[in-house]
Design an enzyme around this catalytic site. Structure first.
Site, PDB file in Angstrom:
ATOM      1  N   GLY A   1     -14.199 -17.467  17.818  1.00 58.86           N
ATOM      2  CA  GLY A   1     -13.011 -18.301  17.942  1.00 58.86           C
ATOM      3  C   GLY A   1     -13.237 -19.703  17.405  1.00 58.86           C
ATOM      4  O   GLY A   1     -13.828 -20.556  18.081  1.00 58.86           O
TER       5      GLY A   1
ATOM      6  N   PRO B   1      -4.121 -22.911  16.389  1.00 58.84           N
ATOM      7  CA  PRO B   1      -2.793 -22.943  15.764  1.00 58.84           C
ATOM      8  C   PRO B   1      -2.641 -24.114  14.792  1.00 58.84           C
ATOM      9  O   PRO B   1      -1.978 -23.981  13.760  1.00 58.84           O
ATOM     10  CB  PRO B   1      -1.842 -23.067  16.952  1.00 58.84           C
TER      11      PRO B   1
ATOM     12  N   GLN C   1      -0.160  -0.934 -10.198  1.00 63.05           N
ATOM     13  CA  GLN C   1       0.469  -0.834 -11.520  1.00 63.05           C
ATOM     14  C   GLN C   1       0.073   0.478 -12.210  1.00 63.05           C
ATOM     15  O   GLN C   1       0.906   1.132 -12.829  1.00 63.05           O
ATOM     16  CB  GLN C   1       0.037  -2.042 -12.373  1.00 63.05           C
TER      17      GLN C   1
ATOM     18  N   HIS D   1      -0.624   3.175 -10.714  1.00 65.08           N
ATOM     19  CA  HIS D   1       0.072   4.262 -10.002  1.00 65.08           C
ATOM     20  C   HIS D   1       1.586   4.244 -10.241  1.00 65.08           C
ATOM     21  O   HIS D   1       2.283   5.154  -9.765  1.00 65.08           O
ATOM     22  CB  HIS D   1      -0.205   4.163  -8.495  1.00 65.08           C
ATOM     23  N   GLY D   2       2.076   3.208 -10.883  1.00 70.01           N
ATOM     24  CA  GLY D   2       3.513   3.130 -11.131  1.00 70.01           C
ATOM     25  C   GLY D   2       4.295   3.125  -9.822  1.00 70.01           C
ATOM     26  O   GLY D   2       3.860   2.536  -8.829  1.00 70.01           O
TER      27      GLY D   2
ATOM     28  N   GLU E   1     -12.000 -17.220   6.584  1.00 70.56           N
ATOM     29  CA  GLU E   1     -13.408 -17.558   6.322  1.00 70.56           C
ATOM     30  C   GLU E   1     -13.545 -18.400   5.057  1.00 70.56           C
ATOM     31  O   GLU E   1     -14.412 -18.172   4.211  1.00 70.56           O
ATOM     32  CB  GLU E   1     -14.268 -16.295   6.274  1.00 70.56           C
TER      33      GLU E   1
ATOM     34  N   THR F   1     -10.591 -20.424   2.587  1.00 75.53           N
ATOM     35  CA  THR F   1      -9.653 -19.991   1.553  1.00 75.53           C
ATOM     36  C   THR F   1     -10.346 -20.067   0.193  1.00 75.53           C
ATOM     37  O   THR F   1     -11.371 -20.743   0.036  1.00 75.53           O
ATOM     38  CB  THR F   1      -8.426 -20.918   1.513  1.00 75.53           C
ATOM     39  N   SER F   2      -9.752 -19.412  -0.782  1.00 71.02           N
ATOM     40  CA  SER F   2     -10.331 -19.499  -2.128  1.00 71.02           C
ATOM     41  C   SER F   2     -10.395 -20.952  -2.594  1.00 71.02           C
ATOM     42  O   SER F   2     -11.318 -21.350  -3.306  1.00 71.02           O
ATOM     43  CB  SER F   2      -9.498 -18.674  -3.117  1.00 71.02           C
ATOM     44  N   GLU F   3      -9.426 -21.745  -2.143  1.00 71.09           N
ATOM     45  CA  GLU F   3      -9.406 -23.160  -2.541  1.00 71.09           C
ATOM     46  C   GLU F   3     -10.599 -23.904  -1.937  1.00 71.09           C
ATOM     47  O   GLU F   3     -11.237 -24.731  -2.609  1.00 71.09           O
ATOM     48  CB  GLU F   3      -8.089 -23.805  -2.103  1.00 71.09           C
TER      49      GLU F   3
END
Lengths: 404, 256
Positions: free
Chosen positions: A124, A128, A338, A340-341, A365, A367-369
């Protein structure tokens, strides 16, 4: 340089793959639709020893190395992200923190039952109003004699409603120059008076998993439940992320593989314009990118695992592995749809679940940023990893495999 | 109770079988422990867990057959033995049974020799009975459950017509069907034990037997002819019309 996995690694990989193919994949779509966790998952992972794969035998685990943990995560997430999430919170973020920072008493009391799978564990940190900005957290722990009194709420907590133990980070002091130095970590038994937990529904992905919240109202825990020193909570949390992110990166690699395998199968089964669609160059291009992503992601996480085995600090390498693999898993799943259409747009096929599951790991864990900032920081020389009071121990087979 | 369980390395069940220049070819399919043998190992382990004793896994083959033995060790077998000899090439089923019987005798004090119901490559399913014939032991085939085991053994046989309970003195041989129960996964501790295990290698001279003469030789191997499958979607104005057209076609094809 040795790229060869050991015989043990390959056997571990096969065992977990057999488990997921027999017991998880056949029913996972139903649980995902129901937005419920299959009640057999946790007990079965515990019974098979998966929850303690890389914890020393003397602490209730199976005594395998950190690379094995990564391989297990890859296999689990190739079936469904929810199983890898279990490893991320129970093993990566919690049990490994106890291994790294815990006193011998804490290891015996908390790590042993967790590694045996008798108790489940979660982590934890997020609140919020505090995600990437960890120091903005509002939850507090006030010292009162031999106890601490915990108050606050933790949000987006995987296994919140299933776990017995949570490793929570809370503010113990405002009287510090840097707010990061006012945080401390605690092992919280979730059956203590004043603790409430619940699940969050309506998530985009990881729907067959348990994600929830933990509320603490005047919860009293003994001072011996504090992990590390007072004020060490931020460093502990970041070291936990070095391990959690490793499991996420390895798992996302499995998700890329799942998208690739589904795409290859469909491309050879589906015919259009008189031939199987795999013969078309634009389908081949998508598959080629998936192959590229998979191989690169795999090498990145295995390097991080190797560094953990050696006892080398791997914050930079683990961040890179997690960032690359999670972004690439989202792209691979999208391209698998894509390939698999229209069928890819249906939950009769797996890629739409892969796509929904992949997005969470691009956010949690780090963000990409955040990872981009970290990588730029290392490259520019703005960032340096200081030594920790307790480093993750290097893998020593003699120590790991010996009975207590 | 001392149990010898025989395991074989076979091409994965998903492998595609072809014939190239008169020789069987499984392509680059991975080799795995024969799936039926996993049930045999499970049965052996379950029996020793209930009655005590040990399980010795045995395989005939080349160095790669150790993979099947390591799988059996990782599942929980106590020991493993590899029987490997250049003279084993070209062995027929009866010859293999003679070798396996010799292994059982060399292990010594074996109460039960356990086999999977067949191997998915050769699929003759006779090993249990043939080894019993060589040893002069009773043979219990298609065993789905063991009701009791001591000086004698009482088992349930699974047959197309139903179940049959039979009792036999020990020692005996036994072939196991999947009704026995899902084989356990290798445990992590078992995997470690298997990876460190030194598996002894026995040759025919170690077994004290001559090279068995093959009574059966393969004169020709043929791949089954490919079936040409065509699809046809039957159209019609109503379900009744479609059904009537379908029925006519089925009758015309001679299916009914």
């Amino acid at each position: 340089m040795d790229f060869q996995l050991s015989e043990e690694h390959l056997a571990v990989q096969k065992m977990v793959r057999d488990y997921t193919h027999k017991e998880v994949i056949p029913t996972i779509k139903e649980w995902d639709r129901k937005q419920e966790m299959d009640p057999n998952i946790l007990p079965r992972m515990a019974e098979l020893g998966i929850l303690g794969i890389n914890i020393p035998v003397r602490y209730g685990g199976q005594g395998f190395d950190y690379i094995s943990l990564g391989l297990v995560c890859e296999e689990l997430e190739a079936a469904d992200s929810t199983l890898r999430v279990v490893m991320s919170v129970h093993t990566g973020l919690n049990s490994m923190a106890l291994l790294q920072w815990g006193t011998e008493e804490q290891k015996q009391k908390f790590l042993v039952p967790q590694a045996r799978g008798e108790k489940y564990a979660c982590f934890g940190l997020t609140e919020p109003g505090a995600g990437s900005d960890v120091a903005a957290m509002k939850g507090t722990a006030k010292r009162d004699g031999d106890e601490y009194v915990l108050n606050g709420e933790k949000m987006w907590i995987s296994l919140a409603s299933k776990a017995h133990h949570a490793l929570v980070v809370l503010r113990t002091s405002d009287d510090v120059e840097d707010p990061h130095d006012g945080l401390s970590a605690f092992i919280l038994e979730l059956d203590r008076k004043g603790v409430k937990t619940g699940d969050i529904h309506g998530k985009m992905g990881v729907r067959a998993g348990s994600t929830g919240w933990i509320s603490m109202t005047d919860v009293r825990v003994p001072a011996e439940n504090r992990l590390g020193e007072e004020g060490e909570g931020f460093k502990i949390a970041m070291s936990c992320l070095d391990n959690g992110r490793y499991t996420v990166g390895a798992g996302a690699t499995g998700l890329i593989r799942a998208s690739l395998e589904a795409s290859v199968k469909y491309a050879k089964d589906r015919n259009a314009f008189g031939r199987e669609i795999g013969r078309f160059q634009l389908i081949q291009q998508k598959i080629a990118y998936m192959v590229q992503s998979y191989e690169a992601a795999r090498l990145l996480y295995l390097r991080a695992g190797w560094m953990k085995n050696q006892g080398q600090r791997n914050t930079r390498e683990t961040s890179l592995a997690k960032w690359f693999a999670t972004d690439a898993s989202f792209d691979a799943a999208s391209e698998a749809i894509q390939v698999h259409g229209a069928y890819g747009y249906s939950d009769e096929y797996d890629p739409e679940r892969y796509l929904r599951n992949s997005k969470g790991a691009v956010i949690y864990e780090g963000t990409s940023e955040i990872h981009q900032l970290m990588q730029a920081g290392y490259a520019l020389g703005y960032r340096d990893d200081g030594e920790l009071r307790c480093e993750l121990p290097a893998y020593d087979p003699d120590f790991w495999q010996a009975e207590a | 109770m001392k149990i010898a369980v025989f395991v074989k390395l076979v091409p994965d069940s998903a492998a595609t079988f072809t014939v190239d220049n008169g020789q069987p070819n499984w392509g680059d399919a991975p080799l795995v422990i024969n799936p039926w043998d996993e049930y045999a190992v499970e049965a052996a382990l379950a029996l020793t867990e209930e009655h005590g004793g040990e399980v010795v896994a045995v395989s005939l083959g080349g160095e790669n057959a150790k993979e099947a033995l390591k799988h059996a060790l990782a599942m929980g077998s106590s020991e493993a033995v590899l029987v490997s000899d250049d003279a084993l090439a070209g062995l027929d089923a009866a010859g293999a049974a003679r070798v396996m019987a010799a292994v059982v005798q060399k292990i010594g004090d074996v109460d039960l020799a356990v086999f999977g119901k067949s191997s998915i490559d050769s699929d003759h399913g006779m090993s249990s009975a043939m080894v019993a014939r060589v040893l002069g032991w009773p043979s219990l085939s298609l065993v789905a459950a063991v009701q009791s085991a001591g000086d004698t053994i009482t088992v349930e046989r699974s047959m197309e017509e139903g179940r049959q309970v039979v009792e036999s003195p020990l020692p005996a041989t036994m072939s196991v069907v999947k009704d026995f129960g899902e084989p356990r996964y290798p445990s992590f501790m078992g995997i470690r034990k298997a990876s460190k295990a030194e598996i002894p290698l026995w040759s025919l001279s170690d077994l004290g037997i001559e090279v068995p003469t093959a009574a059966v030789t393969r004169s020709e191997i043929m791949a089954p002819p490919k079936r040409e499958v065509t699809n046809e979607i039957i159209k019609g104005g109503s379900p009744e019309e479609i059904a009537a057209t379908l029925a006519d076609k089925i009758i015309a094809e001679g299916v009914l």
